[in-house]
Design a protein around this motif. Structure first.
Motif, short mmCIF file in Angstrom:
data_model
loop_
_atom_site.label_atom_id
_atom_site.label_comp_id
_atom_site.label_asym_id
_atom_site.label_seq_id
_atom_site.Cartn_x
_atom_site.Cartn_y
_atom_site.Cartn_z
N SER A 208 0.95 -1.21 -0.12
CA SER A 208 0.03 0.00 0.27
C SER A 208 0.81 1.34 -0.02
O SER A 208 0.44 2.10 -0.69
CB SER A 208 -0.88 -0.05 1.25
OG SER A 208 -1.65 1.21 1.36
N LEU A 209 1.89 1.26 0.78
CA LEU A 209 3.03 2.48 0.99
C LEU A 209 3.54 2.64 -0.34
O LEU A 209 3.39 3.74 -1.07
CB LEU A 209 3.76 2.26 2.07
CG LEU A 209 5.05 3.27 2.20
CD1 LEU A 209 4.19 4.61 2.49
CD2 LEU A 209 6.20 2.88 2.93
N LEU A 210 3.96 1.73 -0.99
CA LEU A 210 5.04 1.73 -2.21
C LEU A 210 3.97 1.98 -3.47
O LEU A 210 4.12 2.90 -4.39
CB LEU A 210 5.50 0.20 -2.59
CG LEU A 210 6.81 0.00 -1.63
CD1 LEU A 210 7.30 -1.51 -2.11
CD2 LEU A 210 7.78 1.00 -1.84
N PHE A 211 2.73 1.24 -3.36
CA PHE A 211 1.83 1.86 -4.59
C PHE A 211 1.26 3.12 -4.41
O PHE A 211 1.15 3.88 -5.54
CB PHE A 211 0.65 0.74 -4.91
CG PHE A 211 -0.24 0.89 -5.94
CD1 PHE A 211 0.63 0.53 -7.09
CD2 PHE A 211 -1.28 1.26 -5.99
CE1 PHE A 211 -0.21 0.46 -8.28
CE2 PHE A 211 -2.00 1.63 -6.90
CZ PHE A 211 -1.64 1.05 -8.25
N GLY A 212 0.95 3.61 -3.15
CA GLY A 212 0.59 4.82 -3.15
C GLY A 212 1.60 5.94 -3.42
O GLY A 212 1.45 6.98 -4.20
N LEU A 213 2.83 5.89 -3.17
CA LEU A 213 3.92 6.64 -3.43
C LEU A 213 4.09 6.31 -4.94
O LEU A 213 4.48 7.70 -5.72
CB LEU A 213 5.40 6.37 -2.63
CG LEU A 213 5.53 6.75 -1.11
CD1 LEU A 213 6.61 5.85 -0.77
CD2 LEU A 213 5.51 8.16 -1.21
N GLY A 214 3.98 5.38 -5.58
CA GLY A 214 4.18 5.16 -7.16
C GLY A 214 3.09 6.09 -7.91
O GLY A 214 3.30 6.65 -8.77
N LEU A 215 2.07 5.94 -7.23
CA LEU A 215 0.71 6.56 -7.94
C LEU A 215 0.98 8.07 -7.56
O LEU A 215 0.61 9.09 -8.72
CB LEU A 215 -0.52 6.23 -7.15
CG LEU A 215 -1.30 5.15 -7.61
CD1 LEU A 215 -2.63 4.82 -6.95
CD2 LEU A 215 -1.87 5.37 -9.26
N VAL A 216 1.47 8.60 -6.54
CA VAL A 216 1.71 10.10 -6.22
C VAL A 216 2.77 10.74 -7.39
O VAL A 216 2.50 11.58 -8.01
CB VAL A 216 1.78 10.46 -5.00
CG1 VAL A 216 2.50 11.85 -4.84
CG2 VAL A 216 0.78 10.33 -4.25
N VAL A 217 3.91 10.03 -7.41
CA VAL A 217 5.11 10.33 -8.53
C VAL A 217 4.59 10.09 -9.79
O VAL A 217 4.72 11.14 -10.73
CB VAL A 217 6.09 9.38 -8.14
CG1 VAL A 217 7.29 9.70 -8.97
CG2 VAL A 217 6.90 9.75 -6.54
N GLU A 218 3.86 9.10 -10.29
CA GLU A 218 3.20 9.07 -11.38
C GLU A 218 2.40 10.08 -11.82
O GLU A 218 2.59 10.66 -13.09
CB GLU A 218 2.99 7.62 -11.80
CG GLU A 218 2.43 7.53 -13.29
CD GLU A 218 1.68 6.25 -13.42
OE1 GLU A 218 1.29 5.87 -14.58
OE2 GLU A 218 1.55 5.33 -12.44
N GLY A 219 1.64 10.33 -10.91
CA GLY A 219 0.44 11.32 -11.30
C GLY A 219 1.24 12.64 -11.31
O GLY A 219 0.81 13.60 -12.45
N ILE A 220 2.07 13.02 -10.40
CA ILE A 220 2.92 14.39 -10.49
C ILE A 220 3.68 14.49 -11.93
O ILE A 220 3.44 15.50 -12.73
CB ILE A 220 3.80 14.60 -9.50
CG1 ILE A 220 3.15 14.66 -7.84
CG2 ILE A 220 4.87 15.76 -9.57
CD1 ILE A 220 3.92 14.76 -6.68
N HIS A 221 4.22 13.40 -12.40
CA HIS A 221 5.09 13.30 -13.60
C HIS A 221 4.26 13.32 -14.67
O HIS A 221 4.54 13.99 -15.68
CB HIS A 221 5.73 12.04 -13.65
CG HIS A 221 6.47 11.74 -14.87
ND1 HIS A 221 6.14 10.99 -15.94
CD2 HIS A 221 7.88 12.28 -15.30
CE1 HIS A 221 6.83 10.95 -16.79
NE2 HIS A 221 8.05 11.76 -16.60
N ASP A 222 2.92 12.85 -14.94
CA ASP A 222 1.95 13.09 -15.71
C ASP A 222 1.28 14.33 -15.95
O ASP A 222 0.97 15.04 -16.90
CB ASP A 222 1.02 12.07 -15.50
CG ASP A 222 1.44 10.53 -15.80
OD1 ASP A 222 2.56 10.30 -16.53
OD2 ASP A 222 0.53 9.53 -15.68
N LEU A 223 1.30 14.92 -14.83
CA LEU A 223 0.57 16.42 -14.64
C LEU A 223 1.65 17.37 -15.25
O LEU A 223 1.43 18.22 -15.99
CB LEU A 223 0.32 16.74 -13.17
CG LEU A 223 -0.48 18.08 -12.90
CD1 LEU A 223 -1.88 18.09 -13.72
CD2 LEU A 223 -0.48 18.42 -11.54
N ILE A 224 2.89 17.13 -14.71
CA ILE A 224 3.87 18.14 -15.43
C ILE A 224 4.04 17.78 -17.12
O ILE A 224 4.34 18.83 -17.80
CB ILE A 224 5.31 17.84 -14.90
CG1 ILE A 224 5.21 18.47 -13.39
CG2 ILE A 224 6.49 18.48 -15.62
CD1 ILE A 224 6.45 17.89 -12.70
#
Length: 181
Positions: free
Chosen positions: A95-111
């Motif tokens: 849960s921790l790893l996937f949550g961090l992955g989603l946040v990082v991927e979402g920020i990258h996609d937003l940029i």
């Protein structure tokens, strides 16, 4: 030659997303009595992936990007070992790893949506930005919530993995710069 490599990259991204969609569906539909088999299967799959990546490094020309991929492969291998050793407590860590992955991927996609898709005049940049914000929000929900029930946590992770994979396919289709490749 370049267009063939780009076509391979596109197929690879889409196939990876399809595999993650299948994994998300398995996470959602897997009954509780089979959870004991699912966790080691994840660990062994990570170890096999790491082995394939290391073998790819050994067959490569050994330029800088290949060393970066080797580092990623070693990280995936360590993650696989961690999953196999910590079988009982893996869902909170996942849960921790996937949550961090989603946040990082979402920020990258937003940029990327603002920097590249909007500047390139793509009409779908707003949709890509919205999907990125939703991915960030889902990652934050996964990080901040304490799920007591492992069955619910498993289904939430599976659902978010399913959503993330579908968003990834949509992003590749909407932002791919070359028609017919």
């Amino acid at each position: 030659m370049l267009f063939q490599e780009l076509g391979k990259m596109k197929r690879s991204w889409i196939m990876t997303s399809i595999i993650l969609i299948a994994f998300g569906v398995v996470m959602i539909m897997c009954p509780v009595k089979y959870m004991g088999l699912l966790i080691p299967a994840i660990g062994y799959a990570l170890l096999v992936t790491a082995t394939v990546m290391v073998l790819g490094f050994l067959a490569s020309k050994k330029v800088l990007i290949d060393y970066v991929k080797l580092t990623g492969a070693l990280f995936v291998g360590l993650l696989g070992l961690f999953v196999l050793v910590q079988r009982n407590d893996i869902l909170p860590a996942l849960s921790l790893l996937f949550g961090l992955g989603l946040v990082v991927e979402g920020i990258h996609d937003l940029i990327n949506a603002f920097m590249y898709a909007r500047r390139a005049g793509r009409a779908a940049w707003g949709l890509l930005a919205l999907l990125s914000v939703v991915s960030i929000a889902m990652g934050l929900i996964l990080l901040m919530s304490s799920w007591e029930d492992p069955v619910t946590l498993k289904r939430v992770i599976g659902g978010m993995m399913l959503f993330s994979s579908i968003v990834s396919i949509i992003r590749v289709i909407l932002t791919w710069p070359f028609k017919g490749v």
